[in-house]
Scaffold this active site. Structure first.
Site, PDB file in Angstrom:
ATOM      1  N   CYS A 172       0.805  -1.226   0.000  1.00  0.00           N
ATOM      2  CA  CYS A 172       0.000   0.000   0.000  1.00  0.00           C
ATOM      3  C   CYS A 172       0.836   1.273   0.000  1.00  0.00           C
ATOM      4  O   CYS A 172       0.288   2.372  -0.025  1.00  0.00           O
ATOM      5  CB  CYS A 172      -0.950  -0.010   1.194  1.00  0.00           C
ATOM      6  N   HIS A 312      -3.003   7.654   6.498  1.00  0.00           N
ATOM      7  CA  HIS A 312      -3.190   6.344   5.859  1.00  0.00           C
ATOM      8  C   HIS A 312      -4.608   5.893   6.203  1.00  0.00           C
ATOM      9  O   HIS A 312      -5.316   5.388   5.338  1.00  0.00           O
ATOM     10  CB  HIS A 312      -2.141   5.360   6.363  1.00  0.00           C
ATOM     11  N   GLU A 323      -1.429   4.913  13.992  1.00  0.00           N
ATOM     12  CA  GLU A 323      -1.117   6.139  13.259  1.00  0.00           C
ATOM     13  C   GLU A 323      -1.382   7.364  14.134  1.00  0.00           C
ATOM     14  O   GLU A 323      -0.615   8.333  14.121  1.00  0.00           O
ATOM     15  CB  GLU A 323      -1.924   6.226  11.969  1.00  0.00           C
ATOM     16  N   LYS A 344      -9.911   7.909   2.615  1.00  0.00           N
ATOM     17  CA  LYS A 344     -10.311   6.513   2.396  1.00  0.00           C
ATOM     18  C   LYS A 344     -11.721   6.251   2.922  1.00  0.00           C
ATOM     19  O   LYS A 344     -12.330   5.235   2.565  1.00  0.00           O
ATOM     20  CB  LYS A 344      -9.321   5.557   3.060  1.00  0.00           C
ATOM     21  N   HIS A 349      -9.859   1.847   0.186  1.00  0.00           N
ATOM     22  CA  HIS A 349      -8.402   1.699   0.172  1.00  0.00           C
ATOM     23  C   HIS A 349      -7.949   1.207  -1.201  1.00  0.00           C
ATOM     24  O   HIS A 349      -8.222   0.066  -1.577  1.00  0.00           O
ATOM     25  CB  HIS A 349      -7.981   0.727   1.278  1.00  0.00           C
ATOM     26  N   PHE A 408       1.711  -3.480   3.955  1.00  0.00           N
ATOM     27  CA  PHE A 408       2.048  -4.789   4.499  1.00  0.00           C
ATOM     28  C   PHE A 408       3.533  -5.064   4.222  1.00  0.00           C
ATOM     29  O   PHE A 408       4.043  -4.778   3.141  1.00  0.00           O
ATOM     30  CB  PHE A 408       1.211  -5.882   3.849  1.00  0.00           C
TER      31      PHE A 408
END
Length: 422
Positions: A172, A312, A323, A344, A349, A408
């Site tokens: 991502c 994010h 975060e 998002k 996403h 990831f």
């Protein structure tokens, strides 16, 4: 007054392009984001049987690839690369490059387009063909349709751009890495112009099943439009999205010479690794902290200069908490004065395309002085207690905006954009 030497090292955005679940161009997407429109809806791209735990996504709607390529090319191009070509064509046109192709040095124009997964729809289709019909029926276009780097190749061939050309793959964070690396290439003198961004088209049976089985996706099948709810206490996973974002990054002196429009300036790029876990973020966002601090150092600014963070903000319990903790650690008391929103909540996403799309959004924020809302907020989370622009658009002058992207594997990227000033 900046010096000529400093001008040589400055990198600006002269064009942007978007294909997203809430709009197939920049203007439509931006208007939808400011209005708080959700892209969540039941899946239409394949037949969703009752054994799928998740039956919705944020799909791109009404996209017509024939607007950007001929029918033969459409048949030989995966959906993710079609998105990349569309967004790139928008960006190249907006930057005024299309009418100047004969006068610019194409050896000095490169393309970096990231994708976390590439042509997964093509891969799944050809795997079924292999099982059902045998190896002789596999398409000769199979490999060049699904490899992630093919999007950058298509864009370079479309315009004859012969500069640096490849894909970045970091889950991502893929397209955020593409933008950051393109920025560095211009700073190092390897190119004058870089077309940078990301594309993803992963609303497929295997992708939905894979993310669902690892419990990463929201399961609010009865309310797709409200399922993505970053920083809300009732968040239960992210909503899969698709699309593309592309930015034309350009050396300031080069942009001036050709009279290009300038949207914003890219001033900071920080990257790090969690070195912690395959999918879970490091405690208190330790790796994210490193990326944010590095970006601030690169930009030459203190934390108090940043007015907006495009988080994010995936709407997963662990990401949003860590975060928030990371931003508090890096920005201190100033964390409560800035806005940290998650678009998002509307786009879902976009995986490898998210970073580029959100960098475009940051450029629009510093240019327009408007911050999109984080929608679908209903229940406060005591651990997520910053200003997320929940359910409201914020009008505020923002000089510096930061964009966070975490992938990831523990990949972290922060980009910092600045309102352009001579």
């Amino acid at each position: 007054m900046v010096t000529r030497a400093s001008d040589e090292g400055r990198v600006v955005l002269t064009g942007v392009g978007l294909v997203t679940p809430v709009g197939n161009d920049v203007e439509t997407t931006w208007r939808a984001l400011l209005e708080g429109k959700s892209g969540g809806a039941p899946i239409t791209q394949f037949e969703v049987t009752p054994d799928f735990d998740v039956r919705f996504a944020c799909e791109v709607k009404g996209f017509e690839p024939e607007q950007y390529m001929d029918r033969k090319e459409v048949k030989r191009t995966d959906r993710f690369a079609q998105f990349a070509l569309a967004a790139s064509q928008q960006a190249v046109r907006a930057a005024g490059l299309e009418e100047q192709l004969d006068s610019i040095d194409k050896d000095r124009v490169g393309v970096l387009i990231g994708s976390g997964i590439g042509g997964i729809a093509t891969f799944e289709e050809q795997a079924r063909t292999m099982v059902e019909r045998g190896p002789k029926r596999i398409s000769p276009f199979f490999v060049p349709m699904f490899i992630p780097d093919i999007a950058a190749g298509h864009v370079s061939m479309r315009y004859g751009f012969r500069g640096p050309n490849f894909a970045t793959v970091s889950a991502c964070a893929s397209s955020a890495h593409a933008v950051g690396e393109a920025y560095r290439m211009i700073q190092r003198g390897e190119a004058d112009v870089m077309i940078a961004g990301g594309a993803e088209a992963t609303v497929t049976p295997m992708t939905i099943a894979g993310f669902a089985n690892m419990k990463a996706l929201s399961t609010r099948n009865d309310s797709p439009e409200t399922a993505s709810r970053p920083f809300d206490a009732t968040r239960d996973g992210f909503v899969l999205g698709e699309g593309a974002g592309t930015l034309v990054l350009e050396r300031l002196t080069h942009a001036r010479r050709r009279g290009a429009p300038i949207l914003a300036e890219l001033v900071g790029f920080g990257q790090s690794a969690d070195a912690y876990h395959l999918t879970a973020p490091a405690p208190e966002g330790a790796g994210a902290q490193l990326a944010m601090r590095a970006a601030l150092r690169d930009a030459g600014i203190g934390p108090e200069a940043v007015g907006y963070i495009n988080a994010h903000g995936t709407s997963t319990p662990m990401n949003d908490l860590n975060e928030t903790l990371a931003v508090k650690a890096v920005f201190g008391e100033h964390a409560r004065k800035l806005v940290m929103g998650s678009t998002k909540s509307m786009t879902g996403h976009l995986l490898g395309a998210a970073g580029a799309v959100e960098a475009v959004i940051c450029a629009l924020v510093v240019k327009e002085g408007k911050i999109p809302p984080t929608i679908n907020f209903s229940s406060p989370d005591p651990a997520c207690d910053l200003d997320y622009a929940h359910n409201r658009m914020v009008e505020r002058e923002v000089e510096y905006a930061a964009s966070n992207s975490f992938g990831f594997g523990g990949h972290n990227v922060t980009l910092i954009l600045r309102r352009f000033e001579e």
